[in-house]
Write a protein that holds these residues in place. Sequence first.
Motif, PDB file in Angstrom:
ATOM      1  N   LEU A 159      18.023   9.846   0.481  1.00  0.00           N
ATOM      2  CA  LEU A 159      17.301   8.762  -0.606  1.00  0.00           C
ATOM      3  C   LEU A 159      15.425   9.863  -0.405  1.00  0.00           C
ATOM      4  CD1 LEU A 159      17.386   5.671   0.659  1.00  0.00           C
ATOM      5  CD2 LEU A 159      18.310   6.260  -1.450  1.00  0.00           C
ATOM      6  N   LEU A 160      15.109  10.640   0.087  1.00  0.00           N
ATOM      7  CA  LEU A 160      14.170  11.415   0.229  1.00  0.00           C
ATOM      8  C   LEU A 160      13.278  12.359  -1.007  1.00  0.00           C
ATOM      9  CD1 LEU A 160      14.176  13.874   3.394  1.00  0.00           C
ATOM     10  CD2 LEU A 160      12.623  11.619   3.373  1.00  0.00           C
ATOM     11  N   PRO A 161      14.267  12.591  -2.111  1.00  0.00           N
ATOM     12  CA  PRO A 161      14.103  13.275  -3.027  1.00  0.00           C
ATOM     13  C   PRO A 161      13.248  12.116  -3.692  1.00  0.00           C
ATOM     14  CG  PRO A 161      15.932  14.119  -2.812  1.00  0.00           C
ATOM     15  CD  PRO A 161      15.782  12.927  -1.846  1.00  0.00           C
ATOM     16  N   GLN A 162      13.487  10.850  -3.723  1.00  0.00           N
ATOM     17  CA  GLN A 162      13.359   9.348  -4.876  1.00  0.00           C
ATOM     18  C   GLN A 162      11.207   9.352  -3.827  1.00  0.00           C
ATOM     19  OE1 GLN A 162      15.909   6.641  -5.220  1.00  0.00           O
ATOM     20  NE2 GLN A 162      17.421   7.968  -4.802  1.00  0.00           N
ATOM     21  N   LEU A 163      11.583   9.495  -2.765  1.00  0.00           N
ATOM     22  CA  LEU A 163       9.909   9.167  -2.132  1.00  0.00           C
ATOM     23  C   LEU A 163       9.085  10.924  -2.267  1.00  0.00           C
ATOM     24  CD1 LEU A 163      11.580   8.203   1.744  1.00  0.00           C
ATOM     25  CD2 LEU A 163      10.508   7.556  -0.505  1.00  0.00           C
ATOM     26  N   SER A 164       9.115  11.864  -2.234  1.00  0.00           N
ATOM     27  CA  SER A 164       8.731  13.138  -2.414  1.00  0.00           C
ATOM     28  C   SER A 164       9.053  13.725  -3.414  1.00  0.00           C
ATOM     29  CB  SER A 164       8.136  13.063  -1.063  1.00  0.00           C
ATOM     30  OG  SER A 164       7.147  14.504  -1.166  1.00  0.00           O
ATOM     31  N   ASP A 165       8.081  13.967  -4.352  1.00  0.00           N
ATOM     32  CA  ASP A 165       8.385  15.505  -5.082  1.00  0.00           C
ATOM     33  C   ASP A 165       7.770  16.900  -4.827  1.00  0.00           C
ATOM     34  OD1 ASP A 165      10.573  16.858  -6.752  1.00  0.00           O
ATOM     35  OD2 ASP A 165       9.139  16.771  -8.541  1.00  0.00           O
ATOM     36  N   GLY A 166       6.886  16.883  -3.546  1.00  0.00           N
ATOM     37  CA  GLY A 166       6.114  17.309  -3.105  1.00  0.00           C
ATOM     38  C   GLY A 166       6.518  18.462  -1.537  1.00  0.00           C
ATOM     39  N   CYS A 167       5.299  17.910  -0.887  1.00  0.00           N
ATOM     40  CA  CYS A 167       4.944  17.959   0.286  1.00  0.00           C
ATOM     41  C   CYS A 167       6.071  16.773   1.118  1.00  0.00           C
ATOM     42  CB  CYS A 167       4.206  18.712   1.085  1.00  0.00           C
ATOM     43  SG  CYS A 167       4.131  18.381   2.682  1.00  0.00           S
ATOM     44  N   ILE A 168       6.520  17.868   2.397  1.00  0.00           N
ATOM     45  CA  ILE A 168       7.728  17.395   3.404  1.00  0.00           C
ATOM     46  C   ILE A 168       7.137  18.195   4.853  1.00  0.00           C
ATOM     47  CG2 ILE A 168       9.777  16.221   3.620  1.00  0.00           C
ATOM     48  CD1 ILE A 168      10.692  17.521   1.076  1.00  0.00           C
ATOM     49  N   ILE A 169       7.843  17.370   5.793  1.00  0.00           N
ATOM     50  CA  ILE A 169       7.541  17.992   7.015  1.00  0.00           C
ATOM     51  C   ILE A 169       8.013  17.204   7.950  1.00  0.00           C
ATOM     52  CG2 ILE A 169       5.936  18.642   8.880  1.00  0.00           C
ATOM     53  CD1 ILE A 169       3.206  16.664   7.646  1.00  0.00           C
ATOM     54  N   THR A 170       9.185  18.049   8.677  1.00  0.00           N
ATOM     55  CA  THR A 170      10.292  17.534  10.082  1.00  0.00           C
ATOM     56  C   THR A 170       9.789  18.532  10.869  1.00  0.00           C
ATOM     57  OG1 THR A 170      12.148  17.921  10.111  1.00  0.00           O
ATOM     58  CG2 THR A 170      11.043  19.274   8.650  1.00  0.00           C
ATOM     59  N   THR A 171      10.195  17.179  11.945  1.00  0.00           N
ATOM     60  CA  THR A 171      10.424  18.578  13.298  1.00  0.00           C
ATOM     61  C   THR A 171      12.014  18.732  13.742  1.00  0.00           C
ATOM     62  OG1 THR A 171      11.219  15.833  14.923  1.00  0.00           O
ATOM     63  CG2 THR A 171       9.089  16.899  14.947  1.00  0.00           C
ATOM     64  N   ASN A 172      12.513  18.857  12.275  1.00  0.00           N
ATOM     65  CA  ASN A 172      13.727  19.010  12.933  1.00  0.00           C
ATOM     66  C   ASN A 172      14.179  21.206  12.672  1.00  0.00           C
ATOM     67  OD1 ASN A 172      14.477  16.791  13.372  1.00  0.00           O
ATOM     68  ND2 ASN A 172      15.791  16.059  10.945  1.00  0.00           N
ATOM     69  N   ARG A 209       0.329  -0.992  -0.255  1.00  0.00           N
ATOM     70  CA  ARG A 209      -0.237  -0.429   0.106  1.00  0.00           C
ATOM     71  C   ARG A 209       0.566   1.580  -0.114  1.00  0.00           C
ATOM     72  NH1 ARG A 209      -3.096  -2.921   3.747  1.00  0.00           N
ATOM     73  NH2 ARG A 209      -2.053  -2.098   5.053  1.00  0.00           N
ATOM     74  N   LEU A 210       2.209   0.928   0.390  1.00  0.00           N
ATOM     75  CA  LEU A 210       2.650   2.539   0.619  1.00  0.00           C
ATOM     76  C   LEU A 210       3.045   2.662  -0.821  1.00  0.00           C
ATOM     77  CD1 LEU A 210       5.037   4.513   1.971  1.00  0.00           C
ATOM     78  CD2 LEU A 210       6.602   2.773   2.683  1.00  0.00           C
ATOM     79  N   VAL A 211       4.233   1.474  -1.143  1.00  0.00           N
ATOM     80  CA  VAL A 211       4.416   1.397  -2.482  1.00  0.00           C
ATOM     81  C   VAL A 211       3.445   2.130  -3.477  1.00  0.00           C
ATOM     82  CG1 VAL A 211       4.752   0.138  -4.703  1.00  0.00           C
ATOM     83  CG2 VAL A 211       6.015  -0.487  -2.444  1.00  0.00           C
ATOM     84  N   GLU A 212       1.906   2.161  -3.694  1.00  0.00           N
ATOM     85  CA  GLU A 212       1.067   2.768  -4.375  1.00  0.00           C
ATOM     86  C   GLU A 212       0.775   3.658  -4.565  1.00  0.00           C
ATOM     87  OE1 GLU A 212      -0.692   1.031  -6.928  1.00  0.00           O
ATOM     88  OE2 GLU A 212       0.403  -0.894  -6.548  1.00  0.00           O
ATOM     89  N   ALA A 213       0.555   4.459  -3.176  1.00  0.00           N
ATOM     90  CA  ALA A 213       1.124   5.650  -2.532  1.00  0.00           C
ATOM     91  C   ALA A 213       1.871   6.488  -3.204  1.00  0.00           C
ATOM     92  CB  ALA A 213       1.293   5.651  -0.923  1.00  0.00           C
ATOM     93  N   ILE A 214       3.623   5.307  -3.323  1.00  0.00           N
ATOM     94  CA  ILE A 214       4.647   6.538  -3.551  1.00  0.00           C
ATOM     95  C   ILE A 214       4.371   6.358  -5.407  1.00  0.00           C
ATOM     96  CG2 ILE A 214       6.779   6.163  -4.151  1.00  0.00           C
ATOM     97  CD1 ILE A 214       6.926   4.604  -1.881  1.00  0.00           C
ATOM     98  N   LYS A 215       3.903   5.585  -6.269  1.00  0.00           N
ATOM     99  CA  LYS A 215       2.960   5.640  -7.375  1.00  0.00           C
ATOM    100  C   LYS A 215       2.289   6.869  -7.594  1.00  0.00           C
ATOM    101  CE  LYS A 215       3.552   1.182  -8.932  1.00  0.00           C
ATOM    102  NZ  LYS A 215       2.804  -0.663  -9.370  1.00  0.00           N
ATOM    103  N   ARG A 216       1.814   7.010  -7.568  1.00  0.00           N
ATOM    104  CA  ARG A 216       0.667   7.850  -7.082  1.00  0.00           C
ATOM    105  C   ARG A 216       1.315   9.655  -6.753  1.00  0.00           C
ATOM    106  NH1 ARG A 216      -2.602   4.624  -4.165  1.00  0.00           N
ATOM    107  NH2 ARG A 216      -2.899   6.289  -2.057  1.00  0.00           N
ATOM    108  N   GLY A 217       2.637   9.474  -6.001  1.00  0.00           N
ATOM    109  CA  GLY A 217       3.098  10.905  -6.083  1.00  0.00           C
ATOM    110  C   GLY A 217       2.186  11.423  -5.055  1.00  0.00           C
ATOM    111  N   ARG A 218       1.716  10.758  -4.355  1.00  0.00           N
ATOM    112  CA  ARG A 218       0.902  11.680  -3.041  1.00  0.00           C
ATOM    113  C   ARG A 218       1.820  10.901  -1.228  1.00  0.00           C
ATOM    114  NH1 ARG A 218      -1.271  15.329  -4.155  1.00  0.00           N
ATOM    115  NH2 ARG A 218      -2.250  15.367  -2.154  1.00  0.00           N
ATOM    116  N   VAL A 219       3.067  10.702  -1.671  1.00  0.00           N
ATOM    117  CA  VAL A 219       3.125  10.491  -0.228  1.00  0.00           C
ATOM    118  C   VAL A 219       4.257  11.778   0.103  1.00  0.00           C
ATOM    119  CG1 VAL A 219       5.614   8.908   0.954  1.00  0.00           C
ATOM    120  CG2 VAL A 219       4.108   7.862  -0.127  1.00  0.00           C
ATOM    121  N   ALA A 220       4.133  11.718   1.561  1.00  0.00           N
ATOM    122  CA  ALA A 220       4.798  13.318   2.454  1.00  0.00           C
ATOM    123  C   ALA A 220       5.590  12.787   3.351  1.00  0.00           C
ATOM    124  CB  ALA A 220       3.806  13.873   2.433  1.00  0.00           C
ATOM    125  N   PRO A 221       7.064  12.636   3.512  1.00  0.00           N
ATOM    126  CA  PRO A 221       7.228  12.249   4.264  1.00  0.00           C
ATOM    127  C   PRO A 221       7.331  13.511   5.894  1.00  0.00           C
ATOM    128  CG  PRO A 221       9.011  12.201   2.240  1.00  0.00           C
ATOM    129  CD  PRO A 221       7.617  13.022   1.709  1.00  0.00           C
TER     130      PRO A 221
END
Length: 402
Positions: A209-222, A104-116
């Motif tokens: 590896l983050l740019p391979q997971l998402s080309d959109g939104c990123i959230i961080t506590t850092n 299911r995670l792979v499918e979300a990455i395919k759709r470009g809807r993952v936000a790390p």
Amino acid sequence: MSNEYAGLASAVDKFKDAVKKELDNKNGEFHEAINDEEPITFKGLGAEGERSEYLVDPSDVLFWHDPTAYLDELERWKGQKVLDEHLEIRKYLDDSDQLNPFSRLVEAIKRGRVAPFVGAGLSYPYKLPLWGQALERLVTKLEGASKSDQRAMLPALQYLENVKELLGQWKYLEAAQLIYENHKTRFESFVLNTFDGSNVLEFFGVLDLLPQLSDGCIITTNFDNLIERVYTGKNRSIEGYMHGTQSRNQFASKLIQGERCILKLHGNYSDPETYIFSKSQYDQAYGEESLDYTKPLAKVLRQIFVSHSLLFLGCSLETDKTLELFIDVVSSEAFDIPAHFAFLPDPSNHQKKLEKEDLLAKAKIHPIWYQVAIDDCGTQNHSQLEDLIKFAVACATGKAKV
């Protein structure tokens, strides 16, 4: 050699040398695999014992005789290499009964809807401290200052005992609030100097590896800017920013348009005005008595939560304001919530694992557990996390199958 063909032979040799150099540079591993141990040998004309012997690599023969077949073999080899590379990690997912959430995670990455959703664990390999370690370091500094004050007949910093008690209970938010409200200037200076990260010159591991997971939104506590620098290094600069409660650089519009943007929940190290530590700052960000979704930070967090599949990386996912907000959104039953995911170290305590799964289920977060290897010195090795992400990206891009 006949002078008639000397010039042609010289030109062909130069061309072949240039091509061979390029092919060996890009496809060296493939050549090693197809060439095996011995080159192809054949002899020229002439009497036995006087004939010249020629040695040719199979890769050269294949390329110059049939370039199309060479490319077919190259693609076949690459495909097998990918399968071999991920064979062990796929077996782990199968053995641990985690292929379904991983798919299911792979499918979300395919759709470009993952936000790390990136925590301190991803900056830790770069010598930047985890939040608890940073606070303990600051307490040590303040204790030294307190002793100096006592020698100068000034009041001691009594509240530090309360801070240490909170740290012992892993209540980092409350500890940070207490220090910040008592020593705001020193706290801000400490964050600036501790999370600068300018000495980091090369990126590796999960963060890279983050740019391979998402080309959109990123959230961080850092607080650091390592994520931004990773994306810039890949020629994919982040254009939308929101640091703490301060929205800048068209964050909301970039988020809606699906473009690269970053939300830094606690602010940016270089701008104390963006920090969120004190109770008043948290009230401003999330609401006073209860969560207030008219507040900019609470509103945008909810928007991301209901429109993206979050992937938590390097996060402990203990109960905090952010998790409280996610649980509140789910319990409201006002939205169709997508599946969210978290890569987490597999705890040795089964009861703690069940409790964590129950907590995350309230926020529709599906954990994918991975093994942490520990050497004789007690050093933790999280390389399996990197293997999992590489496999997920390979599956999402069609180079491997779950």
